[in-house]
Design a protein around this motif. Structure first.
Motif, PDB file in Angstrom:
ATOM      1  N   VAL A  41      52.919  66.702  12.981  1.00 57.59           N
ATOM      2  CA  VAL A  41      52.056  65.847  12.169  1.00 57.59           C
ATOM      3  C   VAL A  41      52.687  65.502  10.830  1.00 57.59           C
ATOM      4  O   VAL A  41      52.428  64.435  10.266  1.00 57.59           O
ATOM      5  N   MET A  42      53.573  66.364  10.312  1.00 58.56           N
ATOM      6  CA  MET A  42      54.129  66.138   8.972  1.00 58.56           C
ATOM      7  C   MET A  42      55.215  65.068   8.968  1.00 58.56           C
ATOM      8  O   MET A  42      55.720  64.704   7.901  1.00 58.56           O
ATOM      9  N   HIS A  43      55.566  64.510  10.130  1.00 58.88           N
ATOM     10  CA  HIS A  43      56.592  63.467  10.162  1.00 58.88           C
ATOM     11  C   HIS A  43      55.952  62.084  10.131  1.00 58.88           C
ATOM     12  O   HIS A  43      56.109  61.340   9.157  1.00 58.88           O
ATOM     13  N   ALA A  44      55.209  61.736  11.173  1.00 65.81           N
ATOM     14  CA  ALA A  44      54.602  60.403  11.223  1.00 65.81           C
ATOM     15  C   ALA A  44      53.515  60.225  10.175  1.00 65.81           C
ATOM     16  O   ALA A  44      53.226  59.110   9.753  1.00 65.81           O
ATOM     17  N   HIS A  45      52.887  61.322   9.746  1.00 64.41           N
ATOM     18  CA  HIS A  45      51.833  61.267   8.726  1.00 64.41           C
ATOM     19  C   HIS A  45      52.269  62.041   7.488  1.00 64.41           C
ATOM     20  O   HIS A  45      51.507  62.819   6.909  1.00 64.41           O
ATOM     21  N   ALA A  46      53.498  61.788   7.077  1.00 65.81           N
ATOM     22  CA  ALA A  46      54.083  62.540   5.958  1.00 65.81           C
ATOM     23  C   ALA A  46      53.311  62.348   4.668  1.00 65.81           C
ATOM     24  O   ALA A  46      53.077  63.306   3.917  1.00 65.81           O
ATOM     25  N   GLU A  47      52.914  61.121   4.374  1.00 68.48           N
ATOM     26  CA  GLU A  47      52.195  60.864   3.125  1.00 68.48           C
ATOM     27  C   GLU A  47      50.868  61.606   3.085  1.00 68.48           C
ATOM     28  O   GLU A  47      50.520  62.249   2.079  1.00 68.48           O
ATOM     29  N   GLU A  48      50.126  61.543   4.186  1.00 69.04           N
ATOM     30  CA  GLU A  48      48.828  62.199   4.231  1.00 69.04           C
ATOM     31  C   GLU A  48      48.967  63.718   4.131  1.00 69.04           C
ATOM     32  O   GLU A  48      48.210  64.384   3.414  1.00 69.04           O
ATOM     33  N   VAL A  49      49.931  64.280   4.861  1.00 63.58           N
ATOM     34  CA  VAL A  49      50.138  65.726   4.825  1.00 63.58           C
ATOM     35  C   VAL A  49      50.566  66.173   3.431  1.00 63.58           C
ATOM     36  O   VAL A  49      50.119  67.206   2.923  1.00 63.58           O
ATOM     37  N   ALA A  50      51.429  65.374   2.786  1.00 67.12           N
ATOM     38  CA  ALA A  50      51.860  65.716   1.427  1.00 67.12           C
ATOM     39  C   ALA A  50      50.671  65.711   0.463  1.00 67.12           C
ATOM     40  O   ALA A  50      50.557  66.590  -0.398  1.00 67.12           O
ATOM     41  N   LYS A  51      49.788  64.736   0.612  1.00 63.21           N
ATOM     42  CA  LYS A  51      48.603  64.694  -0.247  1.00 63.21           C
ATOM     43  C   LYS A  51      47.742  65.937  -0.063  1.00 63.21           C
ATOM     44  O   LYS A  51      47.265  66.536  -1.029  1.00 63.21           O
ATOM     45  N   LEU A  52      47.565  66.350   1.190  1.00 67.61           N
ATOM     46  CA  LEU A  52      46.774  67.552   1.448  1.00 67.61           C
ATOM     47  C   LEU A  52      47.429  68.778   0.835  1.00 67.61           C
ATOM     48  O   LEU A  52      46.748  69.636   0.261  1.00 67.61           O
ATOM     49  N   CYS A  53      48.752  68.867   0.956  1.00 64.95           N
ATOM     50  CA  CYS A  53      49.478  70.019   0.402  1.00 64.95           C
ATOM     51  C   CYS A  53      49.360  70.062  -1.120  1.00 64.95           C
ATOM     52  O   CYS A  53      49.125  71.129  -1.710  1.00 64.95           O
ATOM     53  N   VAL A  54      49.534  68.917  -1.765  1.00 62.52           N
ATOM     54  CA  VAL A  54      49.483  68.865  -3.229  1.00 62.52           C
ATOM     55  C   VAL A  54      48.068  69.172  -3.718  1.00 62.52           C
ATOM     56  O   VAL A  54      47.866  69.950  -4.656  1.00 62.52           O
ATOM     57  N   GLU A  55      47.076  68.568  -3.069  1.00 58.26           N
ATOM     58  CA  GLU A  55      45.697  68.829  -3.462  1.00 58.26           C
ATOM     59  C   GLU A  55      45.332  70.293  -3.256  1.00 58.26           C
ATOM     60  O   GLU A  55      44.586  70.889  -4.046  1.00 58.26           O
ATOM     61  N   HIS A  56      45.850  70.879  -2.202  1.00 57.15           N
ATOM     62  CA  HIS A  56      45.602  72.296  -1.937  1.00 57.15           C
ATOM     63  C   HIS A  56      46.185  73.158  -3.051  1.00 57.15           C
ATOM     64  O   HIS A  56      45.559  74.119  -3.503  1.00 57.15           O
ATOM     65  N   ALA A  57      47.391  72.796  -3.498  1.00 55.57           N
ATOM     66  CA  ALA A  57      48.024  73.552  -4.581  1.00 55.57           C
ATOM     67  C   ALA A  57      47.289  73.374  -5.900  1.00 55.57           C
ATOM     68  O   ALA A  57      47.242  74.292  -6.732  1.00 55.57           O
ATOM     69  N   GLN A  58      46.699  72.205  -6.100  1.00 55.19           N
ATOM     70  CA  GLN A  58      46.020  71.906  -7.355  1.00 55.19           C
ATOM     71  C   GLN A  58      44.589  72.439  -7.403  1.00 55.19           C
ATOM     72  O   GLN A  58      44.044  72.636  -8.483  1.00 55.19           O
ATOM     73  N   GLN A  59      44.002  72.656  -6.242  1.00 54.19           N
ATOM     74  CA  GLN A  59      42.590  73.036  -6.193  1.00 54.19           C
ATOM     75  C   GLN A  59      42.419  74.366  -5.460  1.00 54.19           C
ATOM     76  O   GLN A  59      42.264  74.399  -4.234  1.00 54.19           O
ATOM     77  N   PRO A  60      42.461  75.482  -6.182  1.00 48.95           N
ATOM     78  CA  PRO A  60      42.268  76.799  -5.544  1.00 48.95           C
ATOM     79  C   PRO A  60      40.933  76.859  -4.808  1.00 48.95           C
ATOM     80  O   PRO A  60      39.963  76.202  -5.183  1.00 48.95           O
ATOM     81  N   ILE A  61      40.914  77.645  -3.760  1.00 49.87           N
ATOM     82  CA  ILE A  61      39.702  77.794  -2.964  1.00 49.87           C
ATOM     83  C   ILE A  61      38.752  78.759  -3.661  1.00 49.87           C
ATOM     84  O   ILE A  61      39.074  79.930  -3.862  1.00 49.87           O
ATOM     85  N   ARG A  62      37.584  78.281  -4.035  1.00 49.00           N
ATOM     86  CA  ARG A  62      36.602  79.148  -4.707  1.00 49.00           C
ATOM     87  C   ARG A  62      35.806  79.962  -3.690  1.00 49.00           C
ATOM     88  O   ARG A  62      35.477  81.114  -3.916  1.00 49.00           O
ATOM     89  N   HIS A  63      35.497  79.336  -2.572  1.00 50.77           N
ATOM     90  CA  HIS A  63      34.782  80.019  -1.501  1.00 50.77           C
ATOM     91  C   HIS A  63      35.474  79.649  -0.193  1.00 50.77           C
ATOM     92  O   HIS A  63      35.834  78.494   0.018  1.00 50.77           O
ATOM     93  N   ASP A  64      35.640  80.620   0.676  1.00 49.80           N
ATOM     94  CA  ASP A  64      36.335  80.381   1.941  1.00 49.80           C
ATOM     95  C   ASP A  64      35.718  79.196   2.692  1.00 49.80           C
ATOM     96  O   ASP A  64      34.503  79.131   2.887  1.00 49.80           O
ATOM     97  N   GLU A  65      36.572  78.252   3.091  1.00 49.89           N
ATOM     98  CA  GLU A  65      36.116  77.060   3.794  1.00 49.89           C
ATOM     99  C   GLU A  65      36.500  77.087   5.270  1.00 49.89           C
ATOM    100  O   GLU A  65      36.411  76.074   5.962  1.00 49.89           O
ATOM    101  N   GLY A  66      36.967  78.248   5.730  1.00 47.27           N
ATOM    102  CA  GLY A  66      37.523  78.330   7.074  1.00 47.27           C
ATOM    103  C   GLY A  66      36.548  78.127   8.207  1.00 47.27           C
ATOM    104  O   GLY A  66      36.964  78.082   9.371  1.00 47.27           O
ATOM    105  N   ASP A  67      35.255  78.003   7.915  1.00 47.47           N
ATOM    106  CA  ASP A  67      34.285  77.767   8.982  1.00 47.47           C
ATOM    107  C   ASP A  67      34.061  76.286   9.235  1.00 47.47           C
ATOM    108  O   ASP A  67      33.218  75.901  10.033  1.00 47.47           O
ATOM    109  N   GLU A  68      34.840  75.430   8.560  1.00 50.22           N
ATOM    110  CA  GLU A  68      34.641  73.985   8.687  1.00 50.22           C
ATOM    111  C   GLU A  68      35.984  73.278   8.873  1.00 50.22           C
ATOM    112  O   GLU A  68      36.934  73.515   8.135  1.00 50.22           O
ATOM    113  N   LEU A  69      36.052  72.425   9.874  1.00 51.53           N
ATOM    114  CA  LEU A  69      37.257  71.650  10.136  1.00 51.53           C
ATOM    115  C   LEU A  69      37.074  70.243   9.569  1.00 51.53           C
ATOM    116  O   LEU A  69      36.251  69.463  10.049  1.00 51.53           O
TER     117      LEU A  69
END
Length: 369
Positions: free
Chosen positions: A253-281
Motif C-alpha cells: 500500500v505504501m507504493h501506489a498510495h505513497a502520499e496517503e500513507v505518508a500523511k497518515l504516518c506524519v499525522e500519527h507522529a504529530q498526534q499522540p494517542i490519548r485513548h486506545d483506538e484499536g477497536d475501530e478500523l
C-alpha cells in the motif's frame, strides 16, 4: 455510535502537490553501512533536517527500493533512513538463517549508530515482525508504524500464505511487481527459503501486547496477506493503536498510495494517542485510485536517466560499491522528481484544484464495514 476519525482530502488533491513537494524534497541519496559483528545493514538516507527521523524496514526478500515513493513524501517531515538487511538487496548474509530477533537487533544497532533520537520506525510485511520485536524491547521508541502486518497465527501455512500473496499481488501496480521480481532474483531462492520459516513461525501475537509505543497499523483493502479480521486483532493486542484501511490498495500500500500513507504516518507522529483506538478500523476517505502513471510525466531524457540509473544501481549493488550506488540512486530519484514535477505542472495548468493539506476531522458514524 463511536466517533469516526475521517481523513479529509480532495479527489483532485494530487494536482497541486507541486506547490508543497517539488521545492522541498531532497533527491540526494547517501549510502552507508552499520556493522554488527560480521554483519552489516545498508542505510539509504535522504534528507538531513526536519522534525523527526524515519527508519523504514522492508519485508522478506525485498530492498529499500520498495519505499522509493514513500520516502520522498516522508522527507517533507524529516530525514528518512531506508534499510537493506543481510541476505536481501545484495547485502551479504552470514551463511545461517537469521531469526527475526537477530534482524531486530541489527535495526536497533542502526538506530543507535546513526544517533537517532526516538525515530518513527516503519515496518512492512516481515519488516513489521522485526519492528514489533524491537519495539517490544525498546520502550524509548514512542512511535511505530506497521504496514501489512504478518502472520495471522490462525493461518501459519506456507501454501495458504502463498495463495494469499498471489491474491494480493493481482491488485499491485506493475512497478511493484517488477521491484518484487528483481529483488527476489537478487535475494535468491535458497536464502529466501531459509528465512521464510522464521517469518512463518514468529509469534508476533505474543509480542504486540509488550509494545509501549503508539502504533499505527495500515492495510490495503485488497491485502489478503494482512486481512481485515487479523488487523483488527492486531489492534486489540496492542496497548495503544490506531488502525487504517486504504481503499483500492493491496499489500504494498505504501507504493501506489505513497502520499496517503505518508500523511497518515506524519499525522500519527504529530498526534499522540490519548485513548486506545484499536477497536475501530478507520477508512481513508477520498484516497487516490492508485494509478501511479497519473503522477508522472517523464520526458525521454527522464526515462533514459531512470533506466540507466536502475542498471547502474544493480551493478553497484553486485560490486558492493556504496559510493556508486548512492550516485545511481540519486540520479534515479532526480529523474522521478523531474517527471513528477512535470506532471503536477500539467495538472495545475489544466486548472485542477490544490490539495488543502493533510488533516483529520472528527465526524460520527461506525467506521467498520
Amino acid at each position: 455510535m463511536t466517533p469516526r476519525r475521517r481523513h479529509a482530502g480532495s479527489a483532485r488533491r494530487a494536482a497541486a502537490r507541486d506547490a508543497s513537494r517539488s521545492g522541498d524534497v531532497d533527491t540526494n541519496v547517501t549510502v552507508r553501512r552499520v556493522e554488527r559483528d560480521d554483519l552489516y545493514v545498508r542505510v539509504n538516507t535522504i534528507g538531513d533536517t526536519g522534525e523527526r527521523p524515519f527508519v523504514l524496514v522492508p519485508g522478506i526478500g525485498v530492498s529499500s527500493d520498495y519505499f522509493e515513493r514513500l520516502a520522498p513524501n516522508l522527507n517533507e517531515f524529516g530525514p528518512v533512513h531506508a534499510l537493506d538487511l543481510p541476505g536481501f538487496a545484495g547485502v551479504p548474509h552470514p551463511g545461517h538463517a537469521l531469526t527475526i530477533r537477530e534482524y531486530a537487533d541489527l535495526v536497533g544497532t542502526a538506530i543507535d549508530e546513526l544517533g537517532l533520537d526516538d525515530p518513527v520506525v516503519v515496518g512492512h510485511s516481515m519488516g513489521t515482525q522485526i519492528v514489533v520485536d524491537l519495539a517490544a524491547r525498546r520502550p524509548d521508541l514512542s512511535t511505530v508504524v506497521l504496514i501489512g502486518p504478518v502472520i495471522d497465527p490462525a493461518h501459519r501455512h506456507v501454501l495458504e500464505q502463498a495463495v494469499r500473496f498471489a491474491r494480493a499481488a493481482w491488485h499491485e501496480p506493475g512497478r511493484v511487481k517488477f521491484l518484487a521480481l528483481s529483488a527476489y532474483v537478487l535475494c535468491g531462492v535458497r536464502w529466501f527459503s531459509r528465512i521464510l520459516p522464521k517469518m512463518m513461525t514468529y509469534p508476533i501475537e505474543q509480542h504486540l501486547p509488550q509494545i509501549a509505543a503508539d502504533t499505527l497499523v495500515i492495510r490495503g483493502e485488497h491485502d489478503a496477506v494482512a486481512p481485515r479480521e487479523w488487523v483488527r486483532r492486531v489492534g486489540e493486542l496492542l496497548p495503544s493503536s490506531r488502525l487504517w484501511e486504504m481503499p483500492g490498495a493491496a499489500h504494498s500500500v505504501m507504493h501506489a498510495h505513497a502520499e496517503e500513507v505518508a500523511k497518515l504516518c506524519v499525522e500519527h507522529a504529530q498526534q499522540p494517542i490519548r485513548h486506545d483506538e484499536g477497536d475501530e478500523l478507520h477508512h481513508y476517505v477520498d484516497a487516490g485510485d492508485g494509478d501511479e502513471s497519473d503522477d508522472f510525466s517523464p520526458s525521454p531524457a527522464d526515462f533514459v536517466k531512470a533506466v540507466g540509473a536502475r542498471l547502474r544501481s544493480t551493478a553497484a549493488t553486485m560490486r558492493g560499491d556504496d559510493e556508486a550506488l548512492a550516485k545511481a540512486k540519486t540520479d534515479h530519484a532526480e529523474s522521478m522528481q523531474a517527471a513528477f514535477d512535470r506532471r503536477q505542472a500539467e495538472k495545475a495548468a489544466a486548472g485542477d484544484e490544490p490539495d488543502d493539506g493533510p488533516h483529520i476531522e472528527s465526524t460520527t458514524g461506525d467506521a467498520r464495514r
